[in-house]
Design an enzyme around this catalytic site. Structure first.
Site, PDB file in Angstrom:
ATOM      1  N   GLU A 153      61.651  63.200  97.409  1.00  0.00           N
ATOM      2  CA  GLU A 153      62.491  62.467  96.585  1.00  0.00           C
ATOM      3  C   GLU A 153      63.962  62.865  97.367  1.00  0.00           C
ATOM      4  OE1 GLU A 153      61.739  61.180  92.368  1.00  0.00           O
ATOM      5  OE2 GLU A 153      63.015  62.636  92.174  1.00  0.00           O
ATOM      6  N   HIS A 157      37.291  72.842 103.899  1.00  0.00           N
ATOM      7  CA  HIS A 157      36.020  71.909 103.745  1.00  0.00           C
ATOM      8  C   HIS A 157      36.387  70.606 103.768  1.00  0.00           C
ATOM      9  CE1 HIS A 157      33.405  75.633 103.897  1.00  0.00           C
ATOM     10  NE2 HIS A 157      34.452  76.161 103.365  1.00  0.00           N
ATOM     11  N   LYS A 184      62.199  51.554  88.870  1.00  0.00           N
ATOM     12  CA  LYS A 184      62.423  51.434  87.477  1.00  0.00           C
ATOM     13  C   LYS A 184      62.756  50.021  87.150  1.00  0.00           C
ATOM     14  CE  LYS A 184      63.653  56.120  86.663  1.00  0.00           C
ATOM     15  NZ  LYS A 184      64.713  57.344  86.269  1.00  0.00           N
TER      16      LYS A 184
END
Length: 548
Positions: free
Chosen positions: A354, A385, A513
């Site tokens: 960000e 793994h 937004k």
């Protein structure tokens, strides 16, 4: 600032990259028996071993020159003095003030002593936390509080959640802290099933008290409270807020004394040190929260005062630039070998991506080079793994930070020795790899036939020469966790300064937004969507059909 590609040090690094093209890290160790000692430095309870990097003394000298030429020294002074280094929003950047030493009495910003406000907020937090833990704060039926649900998103969620989890061994008895962020109703529904409305307090964290996800979850929490025995007049006993919009929080039902301030000079991803960290303080107590702040302050002082050649954030930041811009690395992995730190990569992911996911220079021109990498990772040894295969034999260069304590909070048998051994072996394997000759001999020793050796050996070759840093600390404590996060905050700032971008705005988030609100309004109405692209129209239609 113009493009860093025009800087003398950048051009020298471009030439130097060619000089280093055929140099292996193994040869660097062979040439200098003291390499490990030279390439290790310490600060704020952490030791950084950066010897396993594709870098020699000339590399590091040029990277230091690059940082200086890019103006990092003045940028650091600007941040610590309260200058408006967030140029697009005309704001100071003062998360460092949230953890300033008690010996420092003033830091004036735009005529206001911000340290006085910070100290007053800490005292307010302390009173709140004390009342919860000593039983003075009671719910609407007179029972003690047993649970706190923190509702926020982004920096109001990730940082506090990660730190509370990292400090699990320090949690106080009596109150459990839960976190809700996602607007997916499954998140809050699951948390509400765990708690009793008579004994639960909600902390709503939103600077504007208008963040869509947070306010939706806050309303859902209040509705649940009111439908399970509580009344509107009882809301103030069960809801507190961290917000700069006092009026909206009061209108929601909160008492003004239980509304904690936020400031424009602290960005969300840097805010866990403020009242946004209230859930952390509730979980581990104010004593440990102060230790967290002190650890971060120690790293701040190291960053502010230490020569770049020995400065952890500068070393890590410039090495990152070396790989991103001169070796075409597109990602960076964080692998903590500590179970309680397993979620830390997610916080650093937000912090870094960000901050430095930008394509515009401070002067308004477009960048001419890559900026922020993709940050990812997870807990060791689990990752061995899962995705370590790509680190060892994949086609992309992925620099790695290994983070590991020397001692565990839960010493069981040989567990920690095995964990530590795995961490070191991974960094070693990334560096040394396995040659074709070694693979062939390994197969012969295992009894493979010549044909099998010829067929299989190429698949077992690991090129090595993959860079990594190792960060060591004695034990994960509030202070070392604070210092670690501050280290990555400053590392991010170092890189943003070199790239000439603003690490403290987030206009891409803001666009999302705005568009999210527009799409929502279209989903719940019969508006004309013909001006939208065909894909979005079809997806809206699918949603409406499913709701019919």
């Amino acid at each position: 600032m113009s493009s860093p590609t025009k800087l003398t040090a950048w051009q020298k690094l471009t030439e130097h990259k060619q000089e280093m093209a055929s140099v292996s890290m193994k040869s660097l160790f062979e040439a200098d028996p003291k390499r490990a000692e030279k390439y290790t430095t310490q600060a704020a309870g952490w030791t950084l071993d950066y010897a396993k990097n594709r870098a020699n003394e000339k590399t590091l000298s040029l990277l230091t020159d690059l940082a200086k030429e890019a103006g990092l020294e003045s940028a650091i002074k600007g941040m610590f003095s309260g200058a408006h280094i967030n140029n697009t929003e005309d704001r100071s950047v003062l998360h460092i003030a949230l953890r300033a030493s008690q010996a420092q009495e003033t830091l004036m910003v735009d005529g206001v002593n911000v340290l006085a406000e910070v100290r007053a907020t800490l005292k307010q937090m302390e009173a709140f936390v004390t009342q919860l833990h000593n039983g003075e704060w009671k719910g609407y039926t007179g029972k003690r509080i047993t649970d706190v649900i923190s509702i926020g998103i982004g920096g109001s969620y990730l940082g506090p959640k990660v730190v509370a989890e990292a400090l699990t061994p320090y949690k106080k008895d009596g109150i459990k802290v839960h976190f809700v962020a996602n607007i997916d109703g499954s998140d809050i529904t699951g948390k509400l099933k765990l708690v009793n409305p008579e004994t639960t307090v909600f902390v709503i964290s939103s600077k504007t008290f208008g963040t869509l996800e947070t306010l939706s979850n806050a309303n859902a929490a209040r509705d649940w409270f009111l439908s399970n025995g509580g009344s509107q007049s009882d809301v103030s006993k069960h809801f507190a807020a961290v917000s700069s919009n006092v009026k909206k929080a009061v209108d929601f039902g909160m008492a003004e004394e239980n509304i904690f301030p936020m400031w424009d000079w602290v960005g969300g991803r840097y805010s866990l040190w403020s009242a946004i960290g209230l859930p952390v303080a509730i979980a581990v107590g104010m004593d440990n929260f102060y230790e967290l702040l002190d650890g971060a302050h120690q790293m701040d002082e190291h960053f502010r005062t230490t020569p770049f050649e020995e400065n952890l954030p500068v070393i890590m930041g410039t090495l990152g630039v070396w790989y991103i811009n001169f070796h075409n690395a597109q990602t960076h992995a964080l692998i903590p070998y500590d179970h309680y730190l397993r979620a830390m990569p997610a916080h650093i992911q937000q912090l870094d991506m960000e901050s430095n996911g930008k394509s515009t220079l401070l002067n308004g021109d477009g960048v001419e080079t890559d900026t922020g990498p993709i940050i990812w990772g997870g807990a060791g040894t689990n990752g061995q793994h899962a995705y370590h295969q790509l680190l060892h034999q994949g086609t992309r260069l992925v620099p790695v930070d290994f983070i590991v304590p020397l001692a565990s909070h839960n010493p069981i048998g040989e567990h920690h020795a095995q964990l530590f051994a795995n961490c070191l072996s991974q960094s070693q394997a990334l560096m040394v790899g396995k040659t074709l000759e070694q693979a062939q001999q390994e197969l012969r020793d295992a009894g493979a036939s010549p044909d099998q050796v010829e067929a299989i050996a190429p698949h077992k070759v690991i090129k090595g020469n993959r860079p990594s840093n190792t960060l060591l600390t004695d034990k994960m404590t509030p202070a070392t966790v604070g210092a670690l996060i501050a280290l990555y905050e400053h590392r991010t700032f170092v890189q943003g300064t070199i790239w000439g971008i603003n690490s403290f705005d987030q206009w891409g988030v803001e666009l999302g937004k705005v568009l999210g609100t527009d799409i929502y309004n279209r989903l719940v109405s019969d508006s004309d969507n013909s001006a939208l692209d065909a894909s979005t129209q079809a997806l809206i239609k699918a949603f409406k059909k499913a709701q019919a």
